[in-house]
Motif scaffolding. Sequence first.
Motif, PDB file in Angstrom:
ATOM      1  N   LEU A  53      37.506   3.047  -4.449  1.00 57.25           N
ATOM      2  CA  LEU A  53      38.712   2.457  -5.009  1.00 57.25           C
ATOM      3  C   LEU A  53      39.382   3.420  -6.000  1.00 57.25           C
ATOM      4  CD1 LEU A  53      40.637   0.056  -5.323  1.00 57.25           C
ATOM      5  CD2 LEU A  53      39.074  -0.841  -7.083  1.00 57.25           C
ATOM      6  N   GLU A  54      38.584   4.042  -6.846  1.00 55.60           N
ATOM      7  CA  GLU A  54      39.141   5.022  -7.791  1.00 55.60           C
ATOM      8  C   GLU A  54      39.805   6.192  -7.065  1.00 55.60           C
ATOM      9  OE1 GLU A  54      37.057   5.019 -12.123  1.00 55.60           O
ATOM     10  OE2 GLU A  54      36.131   6.296 -10.619  1.00 55.60           O
ATOM     11  N   MET A  55      39.181   6.662  -6.011  1.00 55.91           N
ATOM     12  CA  MET A  55      39.760   7.770  -5.255  1.00 55.91           C
ATOM     13  C   MET A  55      41.091   7.358  -4.644  1.00 55.91           C
ATOM     14  SD  MET A  55      37.741  10.311  -5.652  1.00 55.91           S
ATOM     15  CE  MET A  55      38.249  11.433  -4.384  1.00 55.91           C
ATOM     16  N   ALA A  56      41.134   6.147  -4.091  1.00 55.13           N
ATOM     17  CA  ALA A  56      42.356   5.668  -3.440  1.00 55.13           C
ATOM     18  C   ALA A  56      43.490   5.463  -4.438  1.00 55.13           C
ATOM     19  CB  ALA A  56      42.068   4.362  -2.695  1.00 55.13           C
TER      20      ALA A  56
ATOM     21  N   ASN B 299      37.955  11.139 -17.352  1.00 51.76           N
ATOM     22  CA  ASN B 299      39.328  10.642 -17.310  1.00 51.76           C
ATOM     23  C   ASN B 299      39.431   9.343 -18.106  1.00 51.76           C
ATOM     24  OD1 ASN B 299      41.877   9.725 -16.682  1.00 51.76           O
ATOM     25  ND2 ASN B 299      41.512   9.541 -14.495  1.00 51.76           N
ATOM     26  N   PHE B 300      40.040   9.419 -19.264  1.00 48.49           N
ATOM     27  CA  PHE B 300      40.164   8.264 -20.153  1.00 48.49           C
ATOM     28  C   PHE B 300      41.032   7.163 -19.550  1.00 48.49           C
ATOM     29  CE2 PHE B 300      41.561   6.102 -24.130  1.00 48.49           C
ATOM     30  CZ  PHE B 300      40.304   5.752 -24.587  1.00 48.49           C
ATOM     31  N   SER B 301      41.869   7.493 -18.588  1.00 51.55           N
ATOM     32  CA  SER B 301      42.709   6.476 -17.947  1.00 51.55           C
ATOM     33  C   SER B 301      42.123   6.019 -16.608  1.00 51.55           C
ATOM     34  CB  SER B 301      44.142   6.980 -17.774  1.00 51.55           C
ATOM     35  OG  SER B 301      44.175   8.095 -16.921  1.00 51.55           O
ATOM     36  N   SER B 302      40.827   6.211 -16.432  1.00 53.80           N
ATOM     37  CA  SER B 302      40.173   5.834 -15.179  1.00 53.80           C
ATOM     38  C   SER B 302      39.942   4.335 -15.088  1.00 53.80           C
ATOM     39  CB  SER B 302      38.820   6.546 -15.060  1.00 53.80           C
ATOM     40  OG  SER B 302      37.923   6.058 -16.055  1.00 53.80           O
ATOM     41  N   LEU B 303      39.656   3.896 -13.879  1.00 60.71           N
ATOM     42  CA  LEU B 303      39.308   2.501 -13.650  1.00 60.71           C
ATOM     43  C   LEU B 303      38.032   2.149 -14.402  1.00 60.71           C
ATOM     44  CD1 LEU B 303      39.769  -0.183 -12.178  1.00 60.71           C
ATOM     45  CD2 LEU B 303      38.497   0.758 -10.247  1.00 60.71           C
ATOM     46  N   GLN B 304      37.031   3.032 -14.355  1.00 61.60           N
ATOM     47  CA  GLN B 304      35.772   2.704 -15.017  1.00 61.60           C
ATOM     48  C   GLN B 304      35.921   2.643 -16.534  1.00 61.60           C
ATOM     49  OE1 GLN B 304      32.758   6.272 -15.228  1.00 61.60           O
ATOM     50  NE2 GLN B 304      33.543   6.150 -13.149  1.00 61.60           N
ATOM     51  N   ALA B 305      36.775   3.478 -17.113  1.00 59.89           N
ATOM     52  CA  ALA B 305      37.023   3.404 -18.559  1.00 59.89           C
ATOM     53  C   ALA B 305      37.696   2.075 -18.901  1.00 59.89           C
ATOM     54  CB  ALA B 305      37.884   4.573 -19.017  1.00 59.89           C
ATOM     55  N   SER B 306      38.626   1.641 -18.043  1.00 59.94           N
ATOM     56  CA  SER B 306      39.318   0.368 -18.271  1.00 59.94           C
ATOM     57  C   SER B 306      38.376  -0.818 -18.147  1.00 59.94           C
ATOM     58  CB  SER B 306      40.462   0.196 -17.274  1.00 59.94           C
ATOM     59  OG  SER B 306      41.421   1.203 -17.436  1.00 59.94           O
TER      60      SER B 306
ATOM     61  N   ARG C 203      47.480  21.185 -11.055  1.00 59.32           N
ATOM     62  CA  ARG C 203      47.091  20.250  -9.992  1.00 59.32           C
ATOM     63  C   ARG C 203      45.862  19.468 -10.419  1.00 59.32           C
ATOM     64  NH1 ARG C 203      48.261  23.456  -4.399  1.00 59.32           N
ATOM     65  NH2 ARG C 203      50.140  24.500  -5.140  1.00 59.32           N
ATOM     66  N   VAL C 204      45.919  18.175 -10.227  1.00 57.56           N
ATOM     67  CA  VAL C 204      44.825  17.283 -10.601  1.00 57.56           C
ATOM     68  C   VAL C 204      44.139  16.787  -9.348  1.00 57.56           C
ATOM     69  CG1 VAL C 204      44.213  15.154 -11.810  1.00 57.56           C
ATOM     70  CG2 VAL C 204      46.112  16.559 -12.663  1.00 57.56           C
ATOM     71  N   SER C 205      42.808  16.808  -9.344  1.00 57.62           N
ATOM     72  CA  SER C 205      42.048  16.217  -8.239  1.00 57.62           C
ATOM     73  C   SER C 205      40.986  15.286  -8.811  1.00 57.62           C
ATOM     74  CB  SER C 205      41.432  17.302  -7.350  1.00 57.62           C
ATOM     75  OG  SER C 205      40.501  18.068  -8.072  1.00 57.62           O
ATOM     76  N   TYR C 206      40.481  14.442  -7.935  1.00 52.24           N
ATOM     77  CA  TYR C 206      39.567  13.369  -8.335  1.00 52.24           C
ATOM     78  C   TYR C 206      38.381  13.375  -7.375  1.00 52.24           C
ATOM     79  CZ  TYR C 206      44.061  11.915 -10.316  1.00 52.24           C
ATOM     80  OH  TYR C 206      45.253  11.881 -10.983  1.00 52.24           O
ATOM     81  N   THR C 207      37.405  14.266  -7.583  1.00 52.55           N
ATOM     82  CA  THR C 207      36.420  14.447  -6.518  1.00 52.55           C
ATOM     83  C   THR C 207      34.956  14.494  -6.919  1.00 52.55           C
ATOM     84  OG1 THR C 207      36.707  16.824  -6.698  1.00 52.55           O
ATOM     85  CG2 THR C 207      38.025  15.712  -5.035  1.00 52.55           C
ATOM     86  N   ASN C 208      34.560  14.297  -8.142  1.00 54.46           N
ATOM     87  CA  ASN C 208      33.151  14.464  -8.516  1.00 54.46           C
ATOM     88  C   ASN C 208      32.372  13.166  -8.283  1.00 54.46           C
ATOM     89  OD1 ASN C 208      30.665  14.876  -9.792  1.00 54.46           O
ATOM     90  ND2 ASN C 208      31.557  16.454 -11.078  1.00 54.46           N
ATOM     91  N   ILE C 209      31.907  12.970  -7.059  1.00 54.97           N
ATOM     92  CA  ILE C 209      31.257  11.707  -6.675  1.00 54.97           C
ATOM     93  C   ILE C 209      30.013  11.423  -7.517  1.00 54.97           C
ATOM     94  CG2 ILE C 209      29.956  12.769  -4.787  1.00 54.97           C
ATOM     95  CD1 ILE C 209      30.285  10.089  -3.269  1.00 54.97           C
ATOM     96  N   ILE C 210      29.237  12.436  -7.837  1.00 50.87           N
ATOM     97  CA  ILE C 210      27.990  12.208  -8.579  1.00 50.87           C
ATOM     98  C   ILE C 210      28.284  11.696  -9.984  1.00 50.87           C
ATOM     99  CG2 ILE C 210      25.946  13.334  -9.553  1.00 50.87           C
ATOM    100  CD1 ILE C 210      26.028  15.169  -7.032  1.00 50.87           C
TER     101      ILE C 210
END
Length: 182
Positions: free
Chosen positions: A157-160, A46-53, A89-96
């Motif tokens: 935090l990213e999940m929330a 996800n290019f718009s993720s917190l970690q990318a930012s 539908r978008v989900s955000y679940t790949n913890i690894i």
Amino acid sequence: AGFLPNSFDVVTMWQFLEHVATPLDYLRAAHTLLKPGGTVLVEVPNFSSLQASLARENWFHLEVPRHIFHFSPEGLTKLLEEVGFTDVRVSYTNIILVMFGFYQSFLNMATTRKNFVFALGNGRIGWRDLANNKLDALVSVVATLPLLALSGLLFLLEMATKRSGIIRVTAQKPGARANAAH
């Protein structure tokens, strides 16, 4: 690959679409291959993720030149709808992959060789390279536990905030739903 149109109930693209020069062509092919009511599942960074930012050019999932395209949830949704998919539908679940993405991104900020641990773990570099990268190896070992703890907190935090480093998107080909196996 020689498959007939309307042959499959599900088509998956796990960590694939970012590697191809023509992602729209692959989404169109998936749409053609799916039966009416079939599902496509796509997982990409996800290019718009917190970690990318936070990591910017040090973001592990940036992986230029192996990653040709980068997607946001909105951008991938638009591509799927352009091809004719519905009920996206978008989900955000790949913890690894999310936690490792944070971990490796933080190491990238502190070491000279990008994606050192990843390259070592998947055999892109050998153990002999440790001798040439002693400082990077030492930093990687010493920082592992604190960075994994921090990565876990940032994953939450990213999940929330729905800004995870990895997105999983499902969409339907319009038509009758595929029969579920009983």
